[in-house]
Scaffold this motif. Structure first.
Motif, PDB file in Angstrom:
ATOM      1  N   PRO A   1       0.833  -1.198   0.000  1.00 24.86           N
ATOM      2  CA  PRO A   1       0.000   0.000   0.000  1.00 24.86           C
ATOM      3  C   PRO A   1       0.869   1.250   0.000  1.00 24.86           C
ATOM      4  O   PRO A   1       2.037   1.183   0.367  1.00 24.86           O
ATOM      5  CB  PRO A   1      -0.758  -0.114   1.323  1.00 24.86           C
ATOM      6  N   THR A   2       0.286   2.356  -0.412  1.00 22.08           N
ATOM      7  CA  THR A   2       1.024   3.604  -0.332  1.00 22.08           C
ATOM      8  C   THR A   2       1.204   3.947   1.137  1.00 22.08           C
ATOM      9  O   THR A   2       0.249   3.950   1.900  1.00 22.08           O
ATOM     10  CB  THR A   2       0.241   4.724  -1.028  1.00 22.08           C
ATOM     11  N   LEU A   3       2.446   4.203   1.520  1.00 22.41           N
ATOM     12  CA  LEU A   3       2.725   4.468   2.927  1.00 22.41           C
ATOM     13  C   LEU A   3       2.806   5.947   3.162  1.00 22.41           C
ATOM     14  O   LEU A   3       3.156   6.714   2.299  1.00 22.41           O
ATOM     15  CB  LEU A   3       4.069   3.850   3.310  1.00 22.41           C
ATOM     16  N   ARG A   4       2.492   6.301   4.369  1.00 25.74           N
ATOM     17  CA  ARG A   4       2.722   7.677   4.775  1.00 25.74           C
ATOM     18  C   ARG A   4       3.247   7.632   6.199  1.00 25.74           C
ATOM     19  O   ARG A   4       2.457   7.564   7.145  1.00 25.74           O
ATOM     20  CB  ARG A   4       1.412   8.467   4.700  1.00 25.74           C
ATOM     21  N   PRO A   5       4.558   7.569   6.373  1.00 25.45           N
ATOM     22  CA  PRO A   5       5.046   7.489   7.739  1.00 25.45           C
ATOM     23  C   PRO A   5       4.532   8.670   8.538  1.00 25.45           C
ATOM     24  O   PRO A   5       4.552   9.805   8.061  1.00 25.45           O
ATOM     25  CB  PRO A   5       6.560   7.577   7.594  1.00 25.45           C
ATOM     26  N   ALA A   6       4.080   8.374   9.749  1.00 23.42           N
ATOM     27  CA  ALA A   6       3.482   9.424  10.570  1.00 23.42           C
ATOM     28  C   ALA A   6       4.461  10.570  10.779  1.00 23.42           C
ATOM     29  O   ALA A   6       4.077  11.710  10.939  1.00 23.42           O
ATOM     30  CB  ALA A   6       3.096   8.839  11.914  1.00 23.42           C
TER      31      ALA A   6
ATOM     32  N   SER B   1       9.996  -4.080   9.084  1.00 22.31           N
ATOM     33  CA  SER B   1       9.380  -3.173   8.104  1.00 22.31           C
ATOM     34  C   SER B   1       9.099  -1.819   8.739  1.00 22.31           C
ATOM     35  O   SER B   1       9.374  -0.770   8.161  1.00 22.31           O
ATOM     36  CB  SER B   1       8.056  -3.752   7.579  1.00 22.31           C
ATOM     37  N   ARG B   2       8.560  -1.875   9.958  1.00 24.59           N
ATOM     38  CA  ARG B   2       8.229  -0.606  10.632  1.00 24.59           C
ATOM     39  C   ARG B   2       9.482   0.234  10.830  1.00 24.59           C
ATOM     40  O   ARG B   2       9.478   1.447  10.649  1.00 24.59           O
ATOM     41  CB  ARG B   2       7.523  -0.874  11.961  1.00 24.59           C
TER      42      ARG B   2
END
Ligand code: ADP
Ligand code: MG
Length: 285
Positions: free
Chosen positions: A4-9, A266-267
């Protein structure tokens, strides 16, 4: 593609997909991932930092500069589909556009390594402009095509790694949390300093990323403290944990972010990408 498209906080305010102004020029986005020790997480970092940056909309090119070809295999590029790869960039007149292969991940390309590359270290010795071959091959056109170029270096400080440091704007050093970590690091730092003085005055140390951190092992904690004491804010806050999913992913030809997005490994790499972007935003301010 399942990623999925990620958006790191914690991504920098200049979010994904926004207009790419002059600050986005690739000129300061060529990153050599180097450490003369093998098995410290260079390739893993190239693949997974690259994937995390690609997942937030950056266009990323990984250059596999190690004859072992682990980055190419880990990104699922079949041997038969590699073309002349990095060797062609260094010794032929192959362009980056011809040599790059698309991966399963949108926005992520790789210039693969081929068997020929195993002779490159020796061939470079007598080649004209031997330290500058990768830099000339990268040239201007890539500034249009990619936001980041990550160079996965071999485990030596020979001419291939030197080519990476000459072509790069920054060096990112994965450092395994083990007893001899600092010893090897001072030698690497002196090499970077020599490259800066002689061959590439613009070269910066991007940072040191602690890898394979094992929180149950006191030594990991001690090494991390020691490295932070010596190198202060050159060390990324993000620590990459020892995580079995990270070591399983390459045998599936996938980055760990694609293999198991939720695992601790991954995180951590998503977090590292956020930190890389934040540092850039701070440096540009
Ligand atoms: P290098 O490129 O520096 O030689 P690699 O990235 O290939 O190192 O890593 C060496 C080995 O350790 C590989 O088998 C890889 O899958 C594994 N590995 C790397 N990082 C981790 C981690 N954080 N946790 C568990 N295994 C790891
Ligand atoms: Mg490697």
């Amino acid at each position: 593609m399942a990623l999925p498209t990620l958006r790191p906080a914690d991504e920098a305010a200049d979010g994904p997909g926004q207009a790419r102004g002059p600050a986005r020029c690739v000129a300061d986005r060529v990153i050599a991932i180097a450490n003369q020790k093998g098995g410290v997480g260079k390739t893993t970092t190239a693949i997974n930092l690259g994937t995390a940056l690609a997942a937030i909309g950056r266009r990323v090119l990984i250059i596999d500069l190690d004859a072992q070809g682990n980055a190419s295999t880990g990104l699922g590029i079949d041997r038969g589909a590699r073309g002349t790869g990095t060797y062609g960039l260094l010794f032929g007149d192959t362009s980056v556009a011809e040599a790059a292969r698309a991966t399963e991940i949108p926005n992520l390309w790789v210039v693969p390594s081929t068997a020929d590359l195993s002779g490159a270290e020796v061939e470079l010795v007598s080649a004209a402009g031997r330290e500058f071959r990768l830099k000339s091959a990268l040239g201007e056109p890539i500034a249009e095509a990619y936001d980041y170029v990550l160079i996965d270096c071999p485990p030596a400080l020979g001419l291939l790694t030197l080519n990476a440091m000459v072509a790069a704007d920054r060096v990112l050093v994965p450092l395994q949390c083990e007893f001899y970590a600092l010893e090897g690091l001072s030698f690497l730092m002196r090499t970077i300093e020599r490259v800066r003085k002689g061959l590439n005055p613009d070269l910066d140390i991007d940072g040191i990323v602690l890898t394979m951190f094992d929180k149950r092992n006191k030594l990991s904690e001690m090494v991390a403290c020691d490295v932070r004491q010596h190198l202060g804010d050159k060390v990324f806050q993000t620590v990459i944990p020892r995580n079995v999913r990270i070591s399983e992913a390459p045998s599936h030809g996938k980055p760990v972010l694609l293999y198991d997005l939720q695992c601790a490994g991954s995180r951590a790499y998503v977090h590292l990408a956020g930190e890389v972007l934040r540092r850039e935003a701070r440096a540009a301010a």
